[in-house]
Write a protein that holds these residues in place. Structure first.
Motif, PDB file in Angstrom:
ATOM      1  N   ILE A  59       0.834  -1.198   0.000  1.00 11.73           N
ATOM      2  CA  ILE A  59       0.000   0.000   0.000  1.00 11.73           C
ATOM      3  C   ILE A  59       0.873   1.254   0.000  1.00 11.73           C
ATOM      4  CG2 ILE A  59      -1.635   1.351   1.379  1.00 11.73           C
ATOM      5  CD1 ILE A  59      -2.921  -1.050  -0.045  1.00 11.73           C
ATOM      6  N   GLU A  60       1.901   1.280   0.840  1.00 14.43           N
ATOM      7  CA  GLU A  60       2.780   2.453   0.906  1.00 14.43           C
ATOM      8  C   GLU A  60       3.524   2.658  -0.406  1.00 14.43           C
ATOM      9  OE1 GLU A  60       2.857   4.764   3.305  1.00 14.43           O
ATOM     10  OE2 GLU A  60       1.169   3.592   4.100  1.00 14.43           O
ATOM     11  N   VAL A  71      -3.626  -8.303  -5.160  1.00 15.78           N
ATOM     12  CA  VAL A  71      -3.271  -7.818  -6.503  1.00 15.78           C
ATOM     13  C   VAL A  71      -4.476  -7.187  -7.197  1.00 15.78           C
ATOM     14  CG1 VAL A  71      -2.660  -8.565  -8.841  1.00 15.78           C
ATOM     15  CG2 VAL A  71      -1.309  -9.338  -6.889  1.00 15.78           C
ATOM     16  N   HIS A  72      -5.590  -7.868  -7.206  1.00 16.42           N
ATOM     17  CA  HIS A  72      -6.711  -7.380  -8.005  1.00 16.42           C
ATOM     18  C   HIS A  72      -7.450  -6.222  -7.336  1.00 16.42           C
ATOM     19  CE1 HIS A  72      -6.210 -10.156 -11.272  1.00 16.42           C
ATOM     20  NE2 HIS A  72      -6.002 -11.122 -10.394  1.00 16.42           N
ATOM     21  N   MET A  73      -7.465  -6.172  -6.026  1.00 21.22           N
ATOM     22  CA  MET A  73      -8.092  -5.021  -5.367  1.00 21.22           C
ATOM     23  C   MET A  73      -7.226  -3.770  -5.489  1.00 21.22           C
ATOM     24  SD  MET A  73     -11.034  -5.955  -4.618  1.00 21.22           S
ATOM     25  CE  MET A  73     -11.461  -4.352  -3.911  1.00 21.22           C
ATOM     26  N   ALA A 121      -7.457   6.864   0.494  1.00 21.71           N
ATOM     27  CA  ALA A 121      -8.151   5.758  -0.153  1.00 21.71           C
ATOM     28  C   ALA A 121      -7.277   4.504  -0.150  1.00 21.71           C
ATOM     29  CB  ALA A 121      -8.511   6.140  -1.586  1.00 21.71           C
ATOM     30  N   TRP A 122      -5.984   4.666  -0.398  1.00 20.56           N
ATOM     31  CA  TRP A 122      -5.086   3.507  -0.363  1.00 20.56           C
ATOM     32  C   TRP A 122      -5.035   2.905   1.038  1.00 20.56           C
ATOM     33  CZ3 TRP A 122      -3.779   0.713  -4.188  1.00 20.56           C
ATOM     34  CH2 TRP A 122      -3.544   1.256  -5.466  1.00 20.56           C
ATOM     35  N   ARG A 123      -4.952   3.743   2.051  1.00 20.06           N
ATOM     36  CA  ARG A 123      -4.840   3.207   3.411  1.00 20.06           C
ATOM     37  C   ARG A 123      -6.141   2.564   3.864  1.00 20.06           C
ATOM     38  NH1 ARG A 123      -1.033   7.999   4.295  1.00 20.06           N
ATOM     39  NH2 ARG A 123       0.984   6.952   4.110  1.00 20.06           N
ATOM     40  N   ARG A 124      -7.281   3.057   3.414  1.00 19.46           N
ATOM     41  CA  ARG A 124      -8.546   2.385   3.726  1.00 19.46           C
ATOM     42  C   ARG A 124      -8.591   1.010   3.068  1.00 19.46           C
ATOM     43  NH1 ARG A 124     -10.491   7.593   3.042  1.00 19.46           N
ATOM     44  NH2 ARG A 124     -11.135   7.196   0.887  1.00 19.46           N
ATOM     45  N   LEU A 125      -8.122   0.945   1.829  1.00 24.38           N
ATOM     46  CA  LEU A 125      -8.056  -0.356   1.172  1.00 24.38           C
ATOM     47  C   LEU A 125      -7.133  -1.291   1.937  1.00 24.38           C
ATOM     48  CD1 LEU A 125      -8.622  -2.339  -1.137  1.00 24.38           C
ATOM     49  CD2 LEU A 125      -6.704  -1.303  -2.384  1.00 24.38           C
ATOM     50  N   LEU A 131      -8.158  -4.896   3.324  1.00 24.03           N
ATOM     51  CA  LEU A 131      -7.458  -6.111   2.904  1.00 24.03           C
ATOM     52  C   LEU A 131      -6.958  -6.911   4.100  1.00 24.03           C
ATOM     53  CD1 LEU A 131      -5.423  -4.794  -0.165  1.00 24.03           C
ATOM     54  CD2 LEU A 131      -7.255  -6.500  -0.209  1.00 24.03           C
ATOM     55  N   ILE A 132      -6.496  -6.229   5.133  1.00 25.81           N
ATOM     56  CA  ILE A 132      -6.047  -6.920   6.346  1.00 25.81           C
ATOM     57  C   ILE A 132      -7.215  -7.655   6.992  1.00 25.81           C
ATOM     58  CG2 ILE A 132      -5.161  -6.578   8.695  1.00 25.81           C
ATOM     59  CD1 ILE A 132      -3.566  -4.155   7.436  1.00 25.81           C
ATOM     60  N   THR A 133      -8.357  -6.972   7.114  1.00 21.88           N
ATOM     61  CA  THR A 133      -9.539  -7.596   7.702  1.00 21.88           C
ATOM     62  C   THR A 133      -9.982  -8.804   6.882  1.00 21.88           C
ATOM     63  OG1 THR A 133     -10.294  -5.480   8.604  1.00 21.88           O
ATOM     64  CG2 THR A 133     -11.951  -7.216   8.360  1.00 21.88           C
ATOM     65  N   ALA A 134     -10.046  -8.636   5.556  1.00 19.67           N
ATOM     66  CA  ALA A 134     -10.505  -9.721   4.685  1.00 19.67           C
ATOM     67  C   ALA A 134      -9.539 -10.900   4.718  1.00 19.67           C
ATOM     68  CB  ALA A 134     -10.664  -9.199   3.255  1.00 19.67           C
TER      69      ALA A 134
END
Length: 226
Positions: free
Chosen positions: A105-106, A176-178, A199-203, A207-210
């Motif tokens: 993400i970073e 990768v796809h998200m 927006a990147w950090r929310r994703l 992703l961590i939760t999922a």
């Protein structure tokens, strides 16, 4: 007074970088079948029709170079994140997954917008002739291998290795796809840098939760059936 060789080397490095960025953009937007080496050279403004072959010998070496560059940049973020953490096997699962997801993400935030890497990588991983290059570039980074070893140690011995490999593949595909999806959205909307970073950090958080939910559910099912 600068040495003539240094100027030539700088020009060569600049041309190489321009070819890589151009190839990444064209492959991300058109796919691999519709982009030729010659088109990449022309789009990169190279007058020599063999410029791409001169710098990379061919398509596969060009793709490997792009993947290696991004893997190295992600590795720098991951190494900085993991250095103060001590024994990775002692971390909670969410903390282990953070170390997998957040450096990527970073790196995307660092690239700015528009960027093309997320969509380029999504093209690579579904191309049978190329996906092994992506796996090699990313899985062979020292920090990521340490993380997967730590996750395997947490899960204990005796687990089904086939299911373990499938679990890792699911995580890779999800990330990768998200990230490709968000990159495409940000390229269309062109928000301010701070908004894009948010927006990147929310994703990243999603992703961590999922990912934790996916691993937890598969672990529970495997334990119940074992």
């Amino acid at each position: 007074m600068s040495h003539p060789g240094a100027a030539v080397s700088a020009r060569s490095a600049g041309a190489r970088s321009l070819i890589m960025r151009t190839a990444e953009r064209l492959y991300a937007s058109r796919g691999f079948a519709d982009v030729s080496i010659r088109q990449i050279g022309e789009a990169a403004g190279q007058r020599n029709k063999s410029a791409v072959q001169y710098h990379f010998t061919g398509r596969d070496e060009l793709i490997k170079a792009i993947l290696a560059e991004h893997a190295a940049a992600t590795e720098r973020h991951r190494f900085a994140m993991m250095s103060p953490l001590g024994d990775l096997a002692e971390l909670s699962l969410p903390d282990q997954i953070r170390c997998i997801v957040l450096p990527r993400i970073e790196h995307h935030i660092e690239l700015g917008s528009p960027s093309w890497y997320g969509r380029f990588l999504a093209q690579v991983v579904v191309e049978p002739a190329l996906r092994e290059y992506a796996l090699e570039a990313h899985l062979n980074t020292p920090s990521l291998r340490r993380l997967y070893d730590a996750i395997h140690a947490r899960q204990g011995r005796g687990r089904d290795p086939v299911r373990g490999a499938r679990r890792e593949a699911m995580i890779r595909q999800l990330v990768v796809h998200m990230t490709a999806e968000l990159e495409s959205e940000l390229a269309r909307e062109q928000p301010a840098a701070g908004v894009a970073a948010g927006a990147w950090r929310r994703l990243g958080a999603d992703l961590i939760t999922a990912t934790c939910g996916l691993i937890g559910a598969m672990d529970a099912e495997e334990a119940a059936s074992g």
